[in-house]
Design a protein around this motif. Structure first.
Motif, PDB file in Angstrom:
ATOM      1  N   GLU A  42     -32.272 -85.616  60.112  1.00  0.00           N
ATOM      2  CA  GLU A  42     -33.345 -84.616  60.143  1.00  0.00           C
ATOM      3  C   GLU A  42     -34.706 -85.271  60.362  1.00  0.00           C
ATOM      4  N   PHE A  43     -34.912 -86.445  59.782  1.00  0.00           N
ATOM      5  CA  PHE A  43     -36.168 -87.188  59.960  1.00  0.00           C
ATOM      6  C   PHE A  43     -36.394 -87.503  61.435  1.00  0.00           C
ATOM      7  N   VAL A  44     -35.361 -87.979  62.113  1.00  0.00           N
ATOM      8  CA  VAL A  44     -35.487 -88.334  63.529  1.00  0.00           C
ATOM      9  C   VAL A  44     -35.616 -87.077  64.383  1.00  0.00           C
ATOM     10  N   HIS A  45     -34.850 -86.047  64.055  1.00  0.00           N
ATOM     11  CA  HIS A  45     -34.922 -84.778  64.789  1.00  0.00           C
ATOM     12  C   HIS A  45     -36.325 -84.182  64.696  1.00  0.00           C
ATOM     13  N   GLU A  46     -36.875 -84.170  63.509  1.00  0.00           N
ATOM     14  CA  GLU A  46     -38.209 -83.603  63.299  1.00  0.00           C
ATOM     15  C   GLU A  46     -39.266 -84.380  64.086  1.00  0.00           C
ATOM     16  N   GLY A  47     -39.122 -85.699  64.150  1.00  0.00           N
ATOM     17  CA  GLY A  47     -40.127 -86.521  64.818  1.00  0.00           C
ATOM     18  C   GLY A  47     -40.039 -86.531  66.331  1.00  0.00           C
ATOM     19  N   THR A  48     -38.828 -86.424  66.859  1.00  0.00           N
ATOM     20  CA  THR A  48     -38.636 -86.563  68.306  1.00  0.00           C
ATOM     21  C   THR A  48     -38.320 -85.257  69.017  1.00  0.00           C
ATOM     22  N   GLY A  49     -37.742 -84.305  68.306  1.00  0.00           N
ATOM     23  CA  GLY A  49     -37.274 -83.094  68.937  1.00  0.00           C
ATOM     24  C   GLY A  49     -35.868 -83.188  69.471  1.00  0.00           C
ATOM     25  N   VAL A  50     -35.202 -84.323  69.255  1.00  0.00           N
ATOM     26  CA  VAL A  50     -33.818 -84.523  69.703  1.00  0.00           C
ATOM     27  C   VAL A  50     -32.945 -84.767  68.476  1.00  0.00           C
ATOM     28  N   LEU A  51     -31.826 -84.072  68.397  1.00  0.00           N
ATOM     29  CA  LEU A  51     -30.926 -84.178  67.250  1.00  0.00           C
ATOM     30  C   LEU A  51     -29.924 -85.312  67.476  1.00  0.00           C
ATOM     31  N   PRO A  52     -29.963 -86.378  66.666  1.00  0.00           N
ATOM     32  CA  PRO A  52     -28.966 -87.447  66.792  1.00  0.00           C
ATOM     33  C   PRO A  52     -27.553 -86.922  66.551  1.00  0.00           C
ATOM     34  N   ALA A  53     -26.576 -87.561  67.166  1.00  0.00           N
ATOM     35  CA  ALA A  53     -25.178 -87.147  67.033  1.00  0.00           C
ATOM     36  C   ALA A  53     -24.450 -88.050  66.044  1.00  0.00           C
ATOM     37  N   MET A  54     -23.494 -87.468  65.325  1.00  0.00           N
ATOM     38  CA  MET A  54     -22.668 -88.263  64.428  1.00  0.00           C
ATOM     39  C   MET A  54     -21.932 -89.337  65.225  1.00  0.00           C
ATOM     40  N   GLY A  55     -21.960 -90.561  64.707  1.00  0.00           N
ATOM     41  CA  GLY A  55     -21.283 -91.654  65.395  1.00  0.00           C
ATOM     42  C   GLY A  55     -19.908 -91.940  64.834  1.00  0.00           C
ATOM     43  N   GLY A  56     -19.797 -91.954  63.506  1.00  0.00           N
ATOM     44  CA  GLY A  56     -18.517 -92.234  62.876  1.00  0.00           C
ATOM     45  C   GLY A  56     -18.673 -93.141  61.671  1.00  0.00           C
ATOM     46  N   ALA A 177     -29.842 -87.872  74.524  1.00  0.00           N
ATOM     47  CA  ALA A 177     -30.848 -88.600  75.290  1.00  0.00           C
ATOM     48  C   ALA A 177     -32.225 -87.932  75.180  1.00  0.00           C
ATOM     49  N   LYS A 178     -33.081 -88.210  76.139  1.00  0.00           N
ATOM     50  CA  LYS A 178     -34.457 -87.689  76.268  1.00  0.00           C
ATOM     51  C   LYS A 178     -35.456 -88.424  75.387  1.00  0.00           C
ATOM     52  N   CYS A 179     -35.074 -89.568  74.808  1.00  0.00           N
ATOM     53  CA  CYS A 179     -36.003 -90.394  74.039  1.00  0.00           C
ATOM     54  C   CYS A 179     -36.055 -91.797  74.632  1.00  0.00           C
ATOM     55  N   THR A 180     -37.169 -92.477  74.423  1.00  0.00           N
ATOM     56  CA  THR A 180     -37.321 -93.857  74.869  1.00  0.00           C
ATOM     57  C   THR A 180     -37.912 -94.698  73.750  1.00  0.00           C
ATOM     58  N   LEU A 181     -37.579 -95.983  73.763  1.00  0.00           N
ATOM     59  CA  LEU A 181     -38.193 -96.935  72.847  1.00  0.00           C
ATOM     60  C   LEU A 181     -39.412 -97.521  73.557  1.00  0.00           C
ATOM     61  N   ASP A 182     -40.584 -97.080  73.158  1.00  0.00           N
ATOM     62  CA  ASP A 182     -41.804 -97.486  73.845  1.00  0.00           C
ATOM     63  C   ASP A 182     -42.367 -98.799  73.333  1.00  0.00           C
ATOM     64  N   ILE A 219     -40.840 -94.546  69.031  1.00  0.00           N
ATOM     65  CA  ILE A 219     -39.908 -93.808  69.883  1.00  0.00           C
ATOM     66  C   ILE A 219     -40.614 -92.557  70.386  1.00  0.00           C
ATOM     67  N   SER A 220     -40.535 -92.319  71.680  1.00  0.00           N
ATOM     68  CA  SER A 220     -41.112 -91.110  72.263  1.00  0.00           C
ATOM     69  C   SER A 220     -40.006 -90.121  72.599  1.00  0.00           C
TER      70      SER A 220
END
Length: 230
Positions: A42-56, A177-182, A219-220
């Motif tokens: 949720e922290f990353v989703h809120e900051g970037t607008g992209v929801l990370p996916a479960m990896g395992g 996707a849709k994020c970059t490490l700036d 991250i943008s």
């Protein structure tokens, strides 16, 4: 060698001509630790607008993760305790981390066996590996890799090394996707000493002077910039 290059001979670790000097050339992923995976997502989703996916789940290591692509061959790993396991082998500090923070980073050498030999030649003797690792994705596919871990990584300032199996899809390819490490930055009260240590393990990347030793990254995403620190 340019800033952000990896300093082994024969040019195999050199930065691309188009490589951004604000990020190490062969950075594989950065690791964001938290005591609760949902909170980290949720922290990353809120900051970037992209929801990370479960990896395992990392079997036998006590952790599970979620992933966010940061472009070609780079991704963010959010790592947290796995409730079904009792012992955390790496990054045990995440149990007490109520706020997500950077806890480490990884680079991908072109040949991890050759890297191990090179570390010994450079008298970097306290490391483990190459060691096998694996993770089963939610879709059932198993990813495999080999890692080299330094005995003293300076609390995450120094990276570990990862070589992905040829039959494993790199997480950057199918994570959201849709994020970059700036930007990626290493800060230390003694930057020359830390930069020298980085060179001994094959990484030519500047260290910035600061009264507080830490990692920082930007991250943008579609929503804006997410600033991370250790």
């Amino acid at each position: 060698m340019t800033a952000g290059a990896l300093a082994f001979p024969c040019g195999t670790w050199a930065a691309n001509a188009e490589e951004d000097d604000d990020v190490p050339a062969l950075l594989d992923h950065i690791i964001l630790g938290c005591n609760d995976l949902d909170k980290g997502i949720e922290f990353v989703h809120e900051g970037t607008g992209v929801l990370p996916a479960m990896g395992g789940v990392h079997p036998g290591r006590g952790t599970r993760n979620a992933l966010l692509s940061l472009g070609e061959r780079r991704y963010l790993e959010i790592i947290a305790p796995d409730p079904a396991q009792t012992e955390i082998v790496h990054f045990p500090q995440i149990r007490s981390m109520t706020d997500p923070r950077l806890i480490g980073w990884a680079v991908h050498p072109p040949d991890i066996a050759a890297l191990a030999m090179r570390l010994r030649e450079n008298k970097v003797e306290e490391f483990t590996g190459p060691s096998d690792g694996s993770r089963k994705r939610p879709d059932g596919q198993v990813l495999n890799w080999k890692t080299i871990n330094l005995a003293d990584d300076r609390h995450g300032l120094l990276p570990f090394f990862i070589e992905w199996s040829a039959d494993s899809v790199h997480p950057s390819k199918d994570a959201p996707a849709k994020c970059t490490l700036d930007y990626f930055e290493i800060l230390s009260a003694d930057p020359q000493e830390l930069a020298s240590t980085l060179k001994r393990i094959g990484i030519d990347f500047p260290v910035q002077r600061s009264d507080k030793t830490r990692l920082r990254a930007v991250i943008s995403g579609p929503k804006g910039e997410l600033r991370l620190t250790s």
